[in-house]
Design a protein around this motif. Sequence first.
Motif: not given
Length: 531
Positions: A17-18, A100-103, A119-120, A127-128
Motif C-alpha cells: 500500500y503506497e 507493507i506500507f510505503v511512504f 519509508v517501508i 506509515a501514517l
Amino acid sequence: MNADLSYLNISEYRNMYENLSPAQLVEFSIKRGEGILTNKGALAINTGKYTGRSPKDRFIVKQGSTTDKINWGKTNLPIDEKIFDKLYDSVIKYLKGKDIFVFNGFVGALKEYSMPIRVICENASQALFATQMFRRPNYDELGNFQPEFNVIAAPGFKARGKEDGINSEAFILINFDKKIILIGGTHYSGEIKKSVFSVMNFLLPQKGVMPMHCSANIGDDGKTALFFGLSGTGKTTLSADGRRKLIGDDEHGWCDKGVFNFEGGCYAKTIRLDSEKEHEIYEAIKFGTVLENVVLDKYRIPDYNDDRYTENTRAAYPIEYIGNVEKSGAGGNPKAVIFLTADAYGVMPPISKLSKEGAMYHFMSGYTSKVSGTERGITEPEATFSACFGEPFMLMNPIVYAKLLGERIDKYNTEVYLVNTGWIGGIYGVGKRIDLPYTRAMVRAALEGRLKDVKFTEHPVFKVMIPTECPGVPKEILNPRNLWKDKGAYDDKAEELAVKFYDNFKRFDGISEDIKDIAGAGPRVKSLSHM
C-alpha cells in the motif's frame, strides 16, 4: 502502479500500500488492531516496551564513507557491515507474506538540499507517522520518484541481541554506502524521525550546510530567528509565538539562502499538556494525528497528566494543523539566535549576549539542568550537557557544527543570546522559576533589535554580557546575583557550575587548533586559576 522494491531485495510480500492518504492509513491501523480513535479522532497507539529512543541500540555501519568522519564513541556506536547484512537478510525474510506500507516523500523544504526518502513499514500506523512527519510529494513528483535513502521499519521482528552482534532485540542501523536505515524490535516511531535526522546531520555539512536541532520562526518584518534548547527549556513554547509564524519545530538546515525546515510535521511532547498555555498543540491533536502512549479514559478522552506508560508521551501531526505557520518551510538568514537553558542552580542571567567564540562555546556545551521529577533518582539539580543541543543525533565531531555556526555569525552579522528559563533568586527549591511573560519579553526584545542600544556588563564568572535594562522586564532581575540574599552563596554556586562547564569541555581538548580560542570564552574558574 506500486514501486519496484527489488533493489532492496524486498519481494513476496502479500500486499503493498503506497502513499495512502491519512484517512486510509487510519482505517488500516484500526482494522489491524494497531490503535483506536480518541474522542477527537486522533489515532492512539501504545508502543509497548519501547516508549522512547533506544540510544544503546543505534549503530552506524563502519565503512569507507564513515570511518574518518563519524565521531565514534558512546553516542555513535560502530557496527561491522557483515552484521548489518545478516540482520538485513533476516528482516527481509520476516517481511515475506506480510502487508507493507510505503511512504515516498522528502526531507528538506529547499529543493537543492531536499532528500527523497522511501519509508517501508510493517505497521500502517508508522506509515501514517511518516506521512505526517515528512514532506509529502505532489502528483508530478511521484511519477518518477527515486529515493536517495530508504528506511525499513519492522517493529515485530526481534533480534537475538549478542547472538546477532548487537545489544538487544531492538536495533537502529544506518548504512551510508547502501543508503538504508534498518529498524527492528521497537514500535517507537521517533526512531524513524531521528534516524533520518541523523543522516541529514552527516550529509549536509559535507555540502556546506549547517544542520540544526532547533525551532525556527519568522516575524512580519521577514526576520528569521532560531531557538536551540534541550528538553524542558521552553523551545517549543517560545518559538510558537502568536506574533510570529512557525517555520518548523525541531529540525532545520542553514545554507546561504537561509533557514529551511527538514520536516512537514511536529512531534510534540504531550505530558501535562495544558489546553490554554499550549492551545495550538492541544487543538492539533485531532483526526490524522498519531498519539503515542497517552492514557485514555472510558470515553477515550486523553489524560495528558497520566504518565503510567511514560513521561515521553507524544503527538505527531502535520505542521498545517498549527494555525500560524510559514507554509514554505523556509526563511532568510537569521538575525538572532536564542540558546535556551533551564538553569536550576539559579546563577545564569535571564538573558545575556554572546560573542562569536562564546556562542561556539555554549553551542558545544549545550547546557541545561535536570531537576527532581524529570527522571527517576534525581533529588537535586543536576547539570547536563549535550553538544550542539542534540548530541545523540550529531554524527560528526561537535567542532564541525560549531565552525559552521561561527562562519554564519561572521557572514550574516547574527546576534546570539543565551536565555535562562530556569531559576532565579536561589537554586531549585529555594528560588523561583523565571516568569514566562518576562522571558517572552526578553526574547522579543532580542529578536526585534531593542537591545542594540542598551549597555551591557560582563558577568564576572561566565563572561557573558548582561543588559542593564530590557523593555518590559524589571531591571533588578537581569543580574542574577542581585536576587540572592546571601551573595557569598551565589558566588559559591556560580563557581560550582563553572567547574562543571570546565570539566565537560575538557573532552574537546586537542580536536582542533581553534578549540583554545573557543575554550577561552568559557567561565572563569577561580579554583583552577593556578593551572
